[in-house]
Design a protein around this motif. Structure first.
Motif, PDB file in Angstrom:
ATOM      1  N   VAL A 117      75.609  15.260  29.757  1.00 26.19           N
ATOM      2  CA  VAL A 117      74.495  13.995  29.065  1.00 26.19           C
ATOM      3  C   VAL A 117      75.562  13.998  27.647  1.00 26.19           C
ATOM      4  O   VAL A 117      75.940  12.928  27.261  1.00 26.19           O
ATOM      5  N   SER A 118      75.689  15.081  26.898  1.00 30.72           N
ATOM      6  CA  SER A 118      76.505  15.135  25.466  1.00 30.72           C
ATOM      7  C   SER A 118      77.760  14.487  25.774  1.00 30.72           C
ATOM      8  O   SER A 118      78.499  13.553  24.817  1.00 30.72           O
ATOM      9  N   ILE A 119      79.045  14.882  26.939  1.00 32.97           N
ATOM     10  CA  ILE A 119      80.204  14.502  27.112  1.00 32.97           C
ATOM     11  C   ILE A 119      80.053  13.022  27.512  1.00 32.97           C
ATOM     12  O   ILE A 119      81.131  12.002  27.343  1.00 32.97           O
ATOM     13  N   LEU A 174      82.914   5.570  41.415  1.00 32.57           N
ATOM     14  CA  LEU A 174      82.875   6.467  43.276  1.00 32.57           C
ATOM     15  C   LEU A 174      83.074   8.138  43.373  1.00 32.57           C
ATOM     16  O   LEU A 174      83.275   8.497  43.959  1.00 32.57           O
ATOM     17  N   ILE A 175      84.821   8.051  41.843  1.00 30.77           N
ATOM     18  CA  ILE A 175      85.206   9.893  42.021  1.00 30.77           C
ATOM     19  C   ILE A 175      83.850  10.141  41.194  1.00 30.77           C
ATOM     20  O   ILE A 175      84.234  11.423  42.417  1.00 30.77           O
ATOM     21  N   LEU A 176      82.994   9.774  40.192  1.00 31.63           N
ATOM     22  CA  LEU A 176      81.349  10.569  40.383  1.00 31.63           C
ATOM     23  C   LEU A 176      81.053  11.621  41.151  1.00 31.63           C
ATOM     24  O   LEU A 176      80.319  11.892  41.213  1.00 31.63           O
ATOM     25  N   ILE A 225      84.562  20.829  34.835  1.00 27.12           N
ATOM     26  CA  ILE A 225      85.823  20.420  34.888  1.00 27.12           C
ATOM     27  C   ILE A 225      85.995  18.975  35.273  1.00 27.12           C
ATOM     28  O   ILE A 225      86.477  17.965  35.219  1.00 27.12           O
ATOM     29  N   SER A 226      85.786  18.513  36.450  1.00 28.85           N
ATOM     30  CA  SER A 226      86.053  17.599  37.491  1.00 28.85           C
ATOM     31  C   SER A 226      84.957  16.480  36.776  1.00 28.85           C
ATOM     32  O   SER A 226      85.325  15.106  36.220  1.00 28.85           O
ATOM     33  N   ILE A 227      83.582  17.226  36.793  1.00 29.00           N
ATOM     34  CA  ILE A 227      82.982  16.461  36.453  1.00 29.00           C
ATOM     35  C   ILE A 227      82.552  15.815  34.989  1.00 29.00           C
ATOM     36  O   ILE A 227      82.567  14.594  34.581  1.00 29.00           O
ATOM     37  N   LEU A 228      83.012  16.989  34.586  1.00 26.65           N
ATOM     38  CA  LEU A 228      83.631  16.901  32.755  1.00 26.65           C
ATOM     39  C   LEU A 228      84.142  15.601  32.246  1.00 26.65           C
ATOM     40  O   LEU A 228      84.114  14.611  31.186  1.00 26.65           O
ATOM     41  N   VAL A 266      85.213  13.636  34.332  1.00 22.68           N
ATOM     42  CA  VAL A 266      84.726  11.842  35.297  1.00 22.68           C
ATOM     43  C   VAL A 266      83.649  11.193  33.984  1.00 22.68           C
ATOM     44  O   VAL A 266      83.603   9.806  33.726  1.00 22.68           O
ATOM     45  N   VAL A 267      82.912  12.286  33.593  1.00 20.37           N
ATOM     46  CA  VAL A 267      81.700  11.844  32.702  1.00 20.37           C
ATOM     47  C   VAL A 267      82.581  11.019  31.731  1.00 20.37           C
ATOM     48  O   VAL A 267      81.892  10.381  31.199  1.00 20.37           O
ATOM     49  N   PHE A 268      83.187  12.299  30.571  1.00 25.10           N
ATOM     50  CA  PHE A 268      83.848  11.415  29.805  1.00 25.10           C
ATOM     51  C   PHE A 268      84.768  10.629  29.326  1.00 25.10           C
ATOM     52  O   PHE A 268      84.663   9.702  28.633  1.00 25.10           O
ATOM     53  N   LEU A 269      85.098   9.712  30.726  1.00 23.13           N
ATOM     54  CA  LEU A 269      86.109   8.545  31.136  1.00 23.13           C
ATOM     55  C   LEU A 269      85.413   7.682  30.990  1.00 23.13           C
ATOM     56  O   LEU A 269      85.516   6.814  30.647  1.00 23.13           O
ATOM     57  N   LEU A 270      84.312   8.102  32.032  1.00 19.97           N
ATOM     58  CA  LEU A 270      83.422   7.186  31.981  1.00 19.97           C
ATOM     59  C   LEU A 270      82.786   6.623  31.095  1.00 19.97           C
ATOM     60  O   LEU A 270      82.187   5.799  30.733  1.00 19.97           O
TER      61      LEU A 270
END
Length: 394
Positions: A50-52, A89-91, A98-101, A103-107
């Protein structure tokens, strides 16, 4: 609905896309719920996620605004919304930490750049005298779609997180399509391609005062996302009752904002902002005392009314006082008046709640907003750079 009549056609088209996008935008809201329910990660890691996301959103405001000044509102709107669709969709598919973090940052970053571009576009296509009405309609449509969408999102999530992500991605794609087909690019003033332009609003003393006062006030308002929810739960308010309280906020905005708008425009903005701060302070300050569900309902009505009367004012002021070539930067910086409190509020609220108790927290919120109201009132007329008539339709 006369409050929202007679505005430019392009604005209504923009807001149709905005409404559709918001109607499906609940992946972020339910991300933590989904990760918790599936027992994939610890509570601590979910907090990091959530912070990222917040870091990405924080950066998206000023940078998205600057890019819209440099390359045009339409381009940034379309590309941001398309990135948002793809990343959603990727999320839903990625599994590793690492992939979730990532994608979440880019989102949070790429997927939120459309916000300052959209609010800047409003200031481009709407005459100054109608800016307040336009931004209030923007706020109203956001809440209308949110109220309807929230009722559907919980059911959709029960069918699977991927379905929720797919619907969110589709709604963002439709928004991008609406902008691409129906909105003409507005030629922006040529501006030097310098990252230092991001600092311009902070060296504008009039804007910076407004920025600081509003940010401090929003630290109180954003308590509703964490501290308020925690405190009400401890007092025995059920999840269902909590949902009802939040829905009252949305319903009051939907029904009262169009009715109150014509009256609000008769007053100078600083007086409305000061009254808003007091109402929000009273609403949250009431939580210093334990009451029934009806009592908390009244407290929600107070801070909801404060939100309603102030809606759109800060954005319309920023649009009015910004240099024409930096409207996007100013609108993006305005976005920070909400993203900064989203960082500070959980820390501020949970620290006081845990160490000094709920009574101290809510009395502190009331006192803070009293000072916020005074700060708004201390704005000198010659410092505002806008008159009552600049926000009123004649």
């Amino acid at each position: 609905m006369r409050e929202f009549a007679g505005l430019p056609r392009s604005l209504y088209i923009l807001l149709v896309g905005h409404f559709i996008n918001r109607l499906g935008s609940f992946v972020v809201m339910f991300l933590a719920v989904n990760l918790t329910n599936t027992n994939q990660f610890t509570v601590e890691f979910i907090g990091v996620i959530v912070s990222i996301l917040g870091v990405g959103s924080f950066l998206a405001g000023p940078l998205g605004g600057l890019l819209s000044d440099l390359y045009g509102r339409k381009k940034i709107l379309v590309w941001s919304l398309l990135f948002n669709s793809i990343l959603l969709l990727i999320l839903a598919l990625v599994k590793s930490k690492i992939s979730i973090l990532t994608v979440v940052f880019l989102l949070g970053f790429l997927g939120n750049m459309y916000r300052p571009a959209a609010s800047s576009l409003i200031s481009d296509i709407v005459p100054n005298n109608d800016l307040l009405r336009a931004y209030r309609l923007y706020h109203w449509s956001f809440n209308l779609a949110g109220t309807v969408g929230a009722a559907l999102a919980g059911y959709i999530l029960s069918k699977g997180f991927f379905l929720l992500s797919a619907i969110n991605a589709f709604s963002s794609f439709i928004y991008a399509l609406v902008i691409w087909i129906f909105i003409k690019e507005i030629k922006t003033q040529k501006v030097a391609r310098k990252i230092s332009l991001l600092s311009k609003p902070f060296f504008d003393p009039i804007f910076f005062k407004l920025f600081m006062i509003t940010t401090i006030g929003n630290i109180v308002f954003t308590q509703l996302y964490v501290s308020w929810a925690i405190d009400l739960t401890k007092r025995g308010i059920s999840t269902t009752e909590y949902g009802y309280l939040l829905s009252v906020n949305g319903l009051l905005i939907i029904f009262l904002q169009p009715l109150l708008g014509p009256y609000i425009r008769n007053f100078r903005p600083k007086y409305v902002l000061a009254l808003s701060a007091i109402l929000i302070g009273i609403g949250f300050g009431m939580n210093a005392f334990t009451g029934t569900f009806l009592y908390y309902l009244v407290s929600v009505a107070f801070w909801s009314l404060g939100e309603i009367i102030s809606a759109g004012i800060v954005l319309s002021i920023a649009a009015k006082i910004a240099p024409i070539e930096l409207k996007g930067v100013y609108q993006g910086t305005c976005q920070m008046t909400f993203t900064i409190p989203q960082f500070i509020s959980p820390i501020f609220g949970s620290f006081i709640l845990g160490n000094f108790g709920s009574t101290t927290l809510w009395i502190s919120c009331f006192i803070i907003n009293v000072f916020v109201a005074i700060a708004y009132l201390l704005y000198r007329a010659e410092d505002e750079r806008f008159s009552t008539s600049s926000l009123v339709t004649k």
